[in-house]
Design an enzyme around this catalytic site. Structure first.
Site, PDB file in Angstrom:
ATOM      1  N   ASP A 209       5.022   1.494  15.600  1.00 21.40           N
ATOM      2  CA  ASP A 209       6.072   0.479  15.567  1.00 21.40           C
ATOM      3  C   ASP A 209       6.456  -0.058  16.938  1.00 21.40           C
ATOM      4  O   ASP A 209       7.143  -1.060  17.031  1.00 21.40           O
ATOM      5  CB  ASP A 209       7.330   1.039  14.892  1.00 21.40           C
ATOM      6  CG  ASP A 209       8.127   1.946  15.820  1.00 21.40           C
ATOM      7  OD1 ASP A 209       7.492   2.748  16.542  1.00 21.40           O
ATOM      8  OD2 ASP A 209       9.364   1.866  15.822  1.00 21.40           O
TER       9      ASP A 209
ATOM     10  N   ASP B 289       2.252   1.010  20.845  1.00 12.91           N
ATOM     11  CA  ASP B 289       1.292   1.205  19.754  1.00 12.91           C
ATOM     12  C   ASP B 289       0.412  -0.022  19.517  1.00 12.91           C
ATOM     13  O   ASP B 289      -0.608   0.075  18.834  1.00 12.91           O
ATOM     14  CB  ASP B 289       2.034   1.525  18.444  1.00 12.91           C
ATOM     15  CG  ASP B 289       2.884   2.774  18.549  1.00 12.91           C
ATOM     16  OD1 ASP B 289       2.393   3.764  19.119  1.00 12.91           O
ATOM     17  OD2 ASP B 289       4.025   2.761  18.070  1.00 12.91           O
TER      18      ASP B 289
ATOM     19  N   ASP C 268       1.917   7.356  14.714  1.00  8.50           N
ATOM     20  CA  ASP C 268       2.840   7.482  15.833  1.00  8.50           C
ATOM     21  C   ASP C 268       4.039   8.302  15.346  1.00  8.50           C
ATOM     22  O   ASP C 268       4.248   8.451  14.147  1.00  8.50           O
ATOM     23  CB  ASP C 268       3.286   6.092  16.288  1.00  8.50           C
ATOM     24  CG  ASP C 268       4.363   6.152  17.347  1.00  8.50           C
ATOM     25  OD1 ASP C 268       4.182   6.890  18.320  1.00  8.50           O
ATOM     26  OD2 ASP C 268       5.394   5.475  17.174  1.00  8.50           O
TER      27      ASP C 268
END
Length: 624
Positions: free
Chosen positions: A505, A509, A310
């Site tokens: 995080d 996600d 990410d």
């Protein structure tokens, strides 16, 4: 039965078998061999019964493990009166299963809630007043009040002129987002500005946030179960054991030879050495700030071939920072920052707080502002040390000072421009951005050396922002504008290249972390949802700990494999000796004990694993 209940049950079986073995030895020493046989028999029965139930259950799932060898050895020893040998095998087997259960359960808890920040109630307008009601009672059309700092409870549309929300947990966009009247506000975003009203368009169960919760649950259920490392050797070892035991009995006509072979063949080295090495690896990884939730994720982590990252809060810092200051006229950069930060002390806006933090980091003394007025979603006006100061969007400040908006240097994609007006003039601009984490490039290079062949970026942010921030990092692919379910699909599609690790995080996600072979969460500041769904949590806020974590996982697995190979080799030699009559069942059990000690000592080498190369240094805490 809960995981804790399983651990307690296995511990009880171990205590029963160990007590039976010790009590029987004491009775034998006292000359009561007949009673000792009964005690040993009684001590073996609980372990054997539990083992048979587990074997039947696993066979029903199409799994064949080394448990069959242990069951055969205990059963044969009891049938032919070798109760002491059976008791020794029962103790070693129950000890091994307890150790394995401990390894798998380390730091893993049932996902009791998806997200600690999830709202439980909402504030609803009703009959000219306000009432707090459970989310289940919210229906489309209800008018809700969203206070500053509140998490938006359901999907809806903004009724106020402007609303300022932090959507990073859902979209990956690190900078706050301004919503105009009629704009959609997704459940799960946080109100980063003044209180505003919104009209609910969906109930709680149909809203964005609830959908993410369901995605996490479904992704976790769809993940293939991790087979035990030792079981991959089970069929071959079982075939060799049965062949030697059957051959010894058939050629000699002595069933005790077969019993001795089975006792020596009891796969305690495999059952014990593997969890010991992996538990040691878990401990070493935690020492370096990498919490791995069990032996299964650690083993999978050692075989990762594809890494999906990410962007916001993972590859980047997740907090806006000043990257440049463009001052105009007589005000220098330092004074511009000092006056802007002094005024922003009166605002709780994330960008304002970032400006204040930057001024403090430079050691600037900031006077207390006065006559402060904050216009939500626009900016702040006030007086600082006798000077009139305005801080906010370029258009907001330009209108206040009588200057046309847009008279500033071109802004790079993904950056945020903060204008500063002083005494009726445009004094300058602060350019802010979400910077790449320190050590990100070195981390990617280290991971490629460790065997990761594909590295992808997956973000909910815009493509131009992602490309600008990550330029030069050498990604094998970049996927931008992804929703949570699209991240899950990306993870599943990448499995054709090998085991997949996903690092993130935010709340958005969490489904992808649950779907990946290994999900890694930034635990220091990441959302509770990602930490719960992940298999690995980085306890320090540094993504470059991934490299040492994978290196420790690989070394632990290598030591476990060495112990397996050594244990099987020694067991085969012992089986051959037993087949030729050189070892009785009890002697075979004792030989097996020696083998156990040898492989366990080798497995304990995992406690001394050190990452290759220098460990990334801790970054000092931000000044405040």
């Amino acid at each position: 039965m809960t995981e804790t209940g399983v651990d307690r049950f296995r511990k009880a079986i171990l205590l029963l078998t160990l007590t039976g073995l010790i009590a029987g030895l004491a009775l034998l020493a006292a000359g009561m061999g007949g009673i000792a046989d009964i005690v040993w028999f009684a001590g073996v029965v609980p372990a054997l019964t539990t083992l048979v139930v587990e074997i039947v259950s696993r066979l029903g799932r199409g799994e064949i493990g080394l448990d069959i060898v242990a069951a055969l050895s205990m059963t044969a020893a009891l049938v032919f009166g070798e109760t002491l040998a059976a008791a020794v095998v029962a103790v070693m087997y129950s000890g091994g299963t307890f150790l394995e259960s401990f390894a798998e359960g380390r730091a893993r808890r049932d996902m009791h809630e998806l997200l600690a920040r999830a709202p439980r109630t909402a504030t609803r307008h009703r009959n000219g007043g306000l009432e707090d009601v459970p989310l289940d009672l919210i229906t489309p059309g209800d008018r809700l009040l969203i206070r500053q700092g509140d998490v938006v409870p359901v999907d809806g549309t903004v009724d106020a002129l402007t609303a300022f929300v932090d959507a990073s947990a859902l979209t990956g966009e690190s900078l706050p987002v301004r919503l105009g009247r009629g704009a959609e506000a997704m459940s799960g975003v946080t109100n980063a500005g003044e209180a505003f009203d919104m009209t609910a368009t969906r109930g709680a169960k149909e809203s964005t946030y609830a959908g993410i919760v369901r995605l996490v649950a479904e992704a976790q259920q769809s993940k293939a179960p991790m087979s035990r490392l030792a079981d991959r050797w089970s069929l071959g070892f079982l075939a060799v054991t049965l062949a030697i035991a059957t051959g010894a009995w058939w050629l000699t006509g002595d069933p005790i030879r077969a019993v001795a072979v089975l006792v020596v063949a009891t796969p305690c080295p495999l059952i014990l050495a593997v969890p010991v090495a992996l538990v040691a690896g878990l401990s070493r990884a935690a020492h370096f700030g990498v919490l791995i939730k069990g032996a299964g994720p650690l083993e999978t982590m050692s075989r990762i071939r594809t890494l999906i990252l990410d962007k916001t809060g993972t590859l980047t810092d997740g907090r806006p920072q000043i990257v440049s200051i463009d001052s105009h006229g007589d005000v220098n950069e330092t004074e511009l920052l000092r006056l802007a930060a002094a005024l922003d002390q009166a605002s709780r806006h994330p960008v304002a707080q970032a400006i204040v933090a930057a001024a403090r980091a430079r050691g600037l003394v900031m006077p207390v502002p006065s006559e402060v007025a904050e216009i939500p979603g626009e900016g702040v006006v006030g007086s600082v040390a006798g000077r009139s100061v305005i801080v906010g969007s370029d258009g907001f400040v330009a209108r206040r000072v009588g200057r046309r908006s847009g008279e500033h240097p071109a802004l790079a994609a993904g950056s945020l421009l903060v204008a500063v007006g002083i005494d009726g003039h445009m004094a300058g601009h602060l350019v802010m951005s979400d910077p790449l984490r320190e050590g990100a490039a070195a981390m990617l290079e280290r991971l490629r050396r460790a065997g990761v062949v594909r590295v992808l970026l997956a973000t909910g942010d815009r493509a131009e922002v992602a490309e600008r921030v990550t330029g030069g990092l050498g990604f094998d692919g970049l996927r931008a504008g992804l929703t949570p379910d699209q991240k899950v699909l990306l993870v599943l599609s990448e499995r054709k290249h090998g085991p997949v690790m996903m690092v993130g995080d935010g709340v958005n996600d969490a489904p992808a972390l649950a779907a990946a072979d290994v999900g890694v969460a930034m635990g220091a500041r990441g959302a509770a949802a990602s930490a719960e769904a992940a298999d690995v949590v980085l306890l320090v806020d540094r993504i470059d700990r991934l490299g040492p974590g994978i290196e420790i996982a690989q070394a632990s697995r290598r030591i476990a494999l060495e112990s397996v190979v050594a244990g099987i080799g020694l067991s085969v030699l012992g089986m051959i000796a037993a087949a030729y009559g050189y070892l009785s069942p009890v002697q075979g059990a004792l030989v097996q004990e020696v083998i156990d000690v040898a492989v366990i000592l080798n497995a304990l080498r995992a406690l001394r694993i050190a990452p290759k190369g220098p460990l990334p240094a801790e970054r000092p805490a931000r000044g405040g």
